[in-house]
Write a protein that holds these residues in place. Structure first.
Motif, PDB file in Angstrom:
ATOM      1  N   ASN A 319       0.821  -1.215   0.000  1.00 54.65           N
ATOM      2  CA  ASN A 319       0.000   0.000   0.000  1.00 54.65           C
ATOM      3  C   ASN A 319       0.854   1.265   0.000  1.00 54.65           C
ATOM      4  OD1 ASN A 319      -2.552  -1.111  -0.141  1.00 54.65           O
ATOM      5  ND2 ASN A 319      -2.829  -1.221   2.071  1.00 54.65           N
ATOM      6  N   ASP A 320       2.065   1.173   0.568  1.00 53.02           N
ATOM      7  CA  ASP A 320       2.944   2.341   0.658  1.00 53.02           C
ATOM      8  C   ASP A 320       3.757   2.572  -0.615  1.00 53.02           C
ATOM      9  OD1 ASP A 320       2.085   2.804   3.249  1.00 53.02           O
ATOM     10  OD2 ASP A 320       3.662   1.579   4.143  1.00 53.02           O
ATOM     11  N   ILE A 321       3.816   1.579  -1.479  1.00 56.31           N
ATOM     12  CA  ILE A 321       4.606   1.743  -2.708  1.00 56.31           C
ATOM     13  C   ILE A 321       3.729   2.008  -3.928  1.00 56.31           C
ATOM     14  CG2 ILE A 321       6.367   0.190  -1.793  1.00 56.31           C
ATOM     15  CD1 ILE A 321       5.475  -1.873  -3.863  1.00 56.31           C
ATOM     16  N   LEU A 325       4.947   3.667  -7.643  1.00 59.96           N
ATOM     17  CA  LEU A 325       4.804   3.018  -8.945  1.00 59.96           C
ATOM     18  C   LEU A 325       3.958   3.875  -9.888  1.00 59.96           C
ATOM     19  CD1 LEU A 325       4.227  -0.697  -7.835  1.00 59.96           C
ATOM     20  CD2 LEU A 325       6.329   0.323  -8.716  1.00 59.96           C
ATOM     21  N   GLU A 326       2.906   4.483  -9.354  1.00 61.05           N
ATOM     22  CA  GLU A 326       2.042   5.315 -10.185  1.00 61.05           C
ATOM     23  C   GLU A 326       2.827   6.497 -10.759  1.00 61.05           C
ATOM     24  OE1 GLU A 326      -2.486   4.735  -8.472  1.00 61.05           O
ATOM     25  OE2 GLU A 326      -1.215   6.291  -7.570  1.00 61.05           O
ATOM     26  N   ILE A 334      -5.386   0.278  -9.008  1.00 63.75           N
ATOM     27  CA  ILE A 334      -6.552   0.053  -8.153  1.00 63.75           C
ATOM     28  C   ILE A 334      -6.364  -1.298  -7.463  1.00 63.75           C
ATOM     29  CG2 ILE A 334      -9.057  -0.220  -8.071  1.00 63.75           C
ATOM     30  CD1 ILE A 334      -9.178   1.470 -10.642  1.00 63.75           C
ATOM     31  N   ASN A 335      -6.143  -1.274  -6.169  1.00 61.91           N
ATOM     32  CA  ASN A 335      -5.879  -2.502  -5.424  1.00 61.91           C
ATOM     33  C   ASN A 335      -7.120  -2.934  -4.649  1.00 61.91           C
ATOM     34  OD1 ASN A 335      -4.629  -4.667  -4.183  1.00 61.91           O
ATOM     35  ND2 ASN A 335      -3.804  -3.431  -2.511  1.00 61.91           N
ATOM     36  N   ASN A 336      -7.723  -4.018  -5.091  1.00 61.43           N
ATOM     37  CA  ASN A 336      -8.887  -4.582  -4.401  1.00 61.43           C
ATOM     38  C   ASN A 336      -8.491  -5.765  -3.515  1.00 61.43           C
ATOM     39  OD1 ASN A 336     -10.701  -2.788  -5.733  1.00 61.43           O
ATOM     40  ND2 ASN A 336     -10.603  -4.085  -7.558  1.00 61.43           N
ATOM     41  N   ASN A 337      -7.197  -6.003  -3.401  1.00 64.70           N
ATOM     42  CA  ASN A 337      -6.680  -7.121  -2.615  1.00 64.70           C
ATOM     43  C   ASN A 337      -6.128  -6.587  -1.290  1.00 64.70           C
ATOM     44  OD1 ASN A 337      -5.122  -9.252  -1.512  1.00 64.70           O
ATOM     45  ND2 ASN A 337      -4.747 -10.111  -3.541  1.00 64.70           N
ATOM     46  N   LYS A 338      -6.935  -6.607  -0.243  1.00 65.52           N
ATOM     47  CA  LYS A 338      -6.537  -6.063   1.051  1.00 65.52           C
ATOM     48  C   LYS A 338      -5.350  -6.830   1.640  1.00 65.52           C
ATOM     49  CE  LYS A 338     -11.096  -4.229   2.245  1.00 65.52           C
ATOM     50  NZ  LYS A 338     -12.207  -4.255   3.234  1.00 65.52           N
ATOM     51  N   LYS A 373      -4.118  -0.491 -20.703  1.00 68.80           N
ATOM     52  CA  LYS A 373      -3.456   0.774 -21.031  1.00 68.80           C
ATOM     53  C   LYS A 373      -2.690   1.282 -19.803  1.00 68.80           C
ATOM     54  CE  LYS A 373      -6.608   2.013 -24.772  1.00 68.80           C
ATOM     55  NZ  LYS A 373      -7.523   3.025 -25.319  1.00 68.80           N
ATOM     56  N   ASN A 374      -3.135   2.388 -19.207  1.00 69.16           N
ATOM     57  CA  ASN A 374      -2.392   2.922 -18.060  1.00 69.16           C
ATOM     58  C   ASN A 374      -3.110   2.676 -16.740  1.00 69.16           C
ATOM     59  OD1 ASN A 374      -4.516   4.729 -18.470  1.00 69.16           O
ATOM     60  ND2 ASN A 374      -3.368   6.439 -17.634  1.00 69.16           N
ATOM     61  N   GLN A 375      -3.999   1.691 -16.735  1.00 70.58           N
ATOM     62  CA  GLN A 375      -4.709   1.323 -15.508  1.00 70.58           C
ATOM     63  C   GLN A 375      -4.436  -0.133 -15.145  1.00 70.58           C
ATOM     64  OE1 GLN A 375      -9.206   0.825 -15.043  1.00 70.58           O
ATOM     65  NE2 GLN A 375      -8.896   2.812 -14.034  1.00 70.58           N
ATOM     66  N   ILE A 376      -4.158  -0.371 -13.865  1.00 73.94           N
ATOM     67  CA  ILE A 376      -3.890  -1.714 -13.371  1.00 73.94           C
ATOM     68  C   ILE A 376      -4.887  -2.019 -12.266  1.00 73.94           C
ATOM     69  CG2 ILE A 376      -2.187  -3.237 -12.301  1.00 73.94           C
ATOM     70  CD1 ILE A 376      -0.066  -1.275 -13.483  1.00 73.94           C
ATOM     71  N   ILE A 377      -5.606  -3.107 -12.416  1.00 71.07           N
ATOM     72  CA  ILE A 377      -6.601  -3.514 -11.414  1.00 71.07           C
ATOM     73  C   ILE A 377      -6.152  -4.821 -10.793  1.00 71.07           C
ATOM     74  CG2 ILE A 377      -9.008  -4.125 -10.993  1.00 71.07           C
ATOM     75  CD1 ILE A 377      -9.743  -2.438 -13.434  1.00 71.07           C
ATOM     76  N   ILE A 378      -6.046  -4.835  -9.468  1.00 70.85           N
ATOM     77  CA  ILE A 378      -5.627  -6.022  -8.717  1.00 70.85           C
ATOM     78  C   ILE A 378      -6.832  -6.562  -7.958  1.00 70.85           C
ATOM     79  CG2 ILE A 378      -4.008  -6.930  -7.024  1.00 70.85           C
ATOM     80  CD1 ILE A 378      -2.343  -4.361  -7.511  1.00 70.85           C
ATOM     81  N   ASN A 379      -7.122  -7.831  -8.146  1.00 73.53           N
ATOM     82  CA  ASN A 379      -8.253  -8.463  -7.451  1.00 73.53           C
ATOM     83  C   ASN A 379      -7.770  -9.559  -6.496  1.00 73.53           C
ATOM     84  OD1 ASN A 379     -10.371  -6.988  -8.799  1.00 73.53           O
ATOM     85  ND2 ASN A 379      -9.842  -8.145 -10.640  1.00 73.53           N
TER      86      ASN A 379
END
Length: 379
Positions: A319-321, A325-326, A334-338, A373-379
């Motif tokens: 969460n701190d990095i 990276l962005e 977008i991190n959906n993995n707590k 593209k320029n969006q990363i979604i983590i599930n």
């Protein structure tokens, strides 16, 4: 086809940001018969644009504009320039309308460019491979740009404090050499305001509005160097240090590499007894909320790796990095993995792409992620 460089020149010209050399290049390109033939076949010569704003294509406007100009290539140069100006207002209106209706769906291209705001408010796009002079509104040469470095001339004729502001977007870095020889490396997402010339008898003061910068300050005992923002002042004589002050950070971090610096609250008058002195190898964290300073030993390599294009992570929570990276890769994560958010990661990245970064993270902590593209979604 229209070379990408020519397209960029047209857009810059419409925004009154093109260099004279670029305008000449555009004119020479328009003189070639093949270009007229291409545009004759590619678009119909008119300005009737279907304003379906969700599907509006600014590139289409550019090519139509070029077609109109290319038809006049056999006319005198003066007439072609007049024709260009005649249609500039029309195209700008279309550009503005298109952006107004599509701003929720697209990224503002201005945010993708390094920009230099002049003292009179004019903003010019800085191309990283450009070699050009930096001039004021009166045509006086203030300095020069060579690639990703802008260097100001201490011998320019300016005799009053005149400021420029250099803004570096996510995904890029840049260097500015101030008139006293001080070198400043600017990290992604940084904005620095500074005088184009430091004046004799006055303090050397610059303003980091947000972001991160590494200062290699030229020593001058008669003219202390001060780095300021709305929260904190950092006073030095000659030294090397890193300042990080992004809007989302709770603290303003100052890491001293060489020399010495004094830190004090921006609204206060400098008093040596009340200022906090920082020693080499240490970091000062200024709390924006409490307006207090805490000092600890610093990992200088980790804090300054960005200057060489590296990211060094040592036992940091994911969460701190995310913001690191962005900024470095100009992406939205977008991190959906707590569970992943609380995991500690140790790694070093330099030439890796963002895809390779996530592949490496996936090896350490198996995750499901999608890159669009320029969006990363983590599930």
């Amino acid at each position: 086809m229209v070379p990408e460089k020519i397209k960029n020149i047209i857009v810059k010209y419409l925004g009154n940001q093109a260099f004279s050399s670029e305008i000449e290049e555009l004119e020479k390109w328009l003189e070639k018969d093949d270009n007229e033939k291409y545009f004759t076949e590619y678009v119909k010569v008119n300005f009737i644009i279907d304003l379906n704003f969700k599907k509006f294509n600014t590139l289409n406007s550019e090519t139509k504009l070029l077609n109109l100009i290319s038809r006049e290539k056999k006319m005198q140069r003066l007439r072609r320039v007049k024709l260009f100006y005649r249609y500039v207002a029309v195209i700008v209106v279309f550009f503005s309308l298109a952006y107004f209706y599509t701003k929720k769906e697209t990224i503002n291209t201005a945010q993708q460019n390094i920009t230099l705001k002049m003292d009179n408010g004019n903003i010019r796009v800085v191309e990283e491979q450009e070699n050009a002079n930096i001039k004021d509104k009166d045509g006086n040469v203030l300095g020069s740009q060579k690639g990703n470095v802008i260097e100001y001339n201490p011998k320019n004729k300016i005799e009053k404090l005149v400021y420029n502001t250099l803004t570096v977007p996510y995904g890029k870095r840049f260097v500015v050499k101030l008139s006293d020889g001080t070198k400043v490396n600017l990290n992604a997402g940084t904005s620095l305001r500074y005088p184009v010339k430091f004046l004799k008898g006055k303090k050397r003061q610059v303003f980091i509005e947000n972001g991160e910068a590494f200062f290699n300050v030229t020593k001058d005992k008669k003219h202390p160097f001060i780095v300021s923002n709305k929260n904190l002042n950092i006073k030095v004589l000659g030294t090397k240090f890193n300042v990080s002050s992004y809007p989302e950070d709770k603290n303003i971090a100052t890491v001293l590499v060489e020399g010495s610096v004094s830190l004090y609250v921006s609204n206060d008058i400098y008093e040596p007894k009340k200022a906090t002195l920082l020693k080499p190898g240490y970091k000062a964290d200024f709390s924006k909320k409490k307006a207090s300073i805490s000092i600890e030993k610093a990992d200088v390599e980790v804090c300054t790796a960005w200057i060489d294009g590296r990211i060094i992570l040592k036992h940091m929570k994911f969460n701190d990095i995310i913001k690191k990276l962005e900024r470095h890769y100009n992406v939205k994560i977008i991190n959906n993995n707590k569970f992943l958010g609380e995991e500690f990661i140790t790694a070093t990245f330099d030439i890796e792409t963002i895809e390779q970064v996530f592949e490496a993270i996936n090896e350490l902590h198996p995750i499901k992620f999608k890159i669009n593209k320029n969006q990363i979604i983590i599930n």
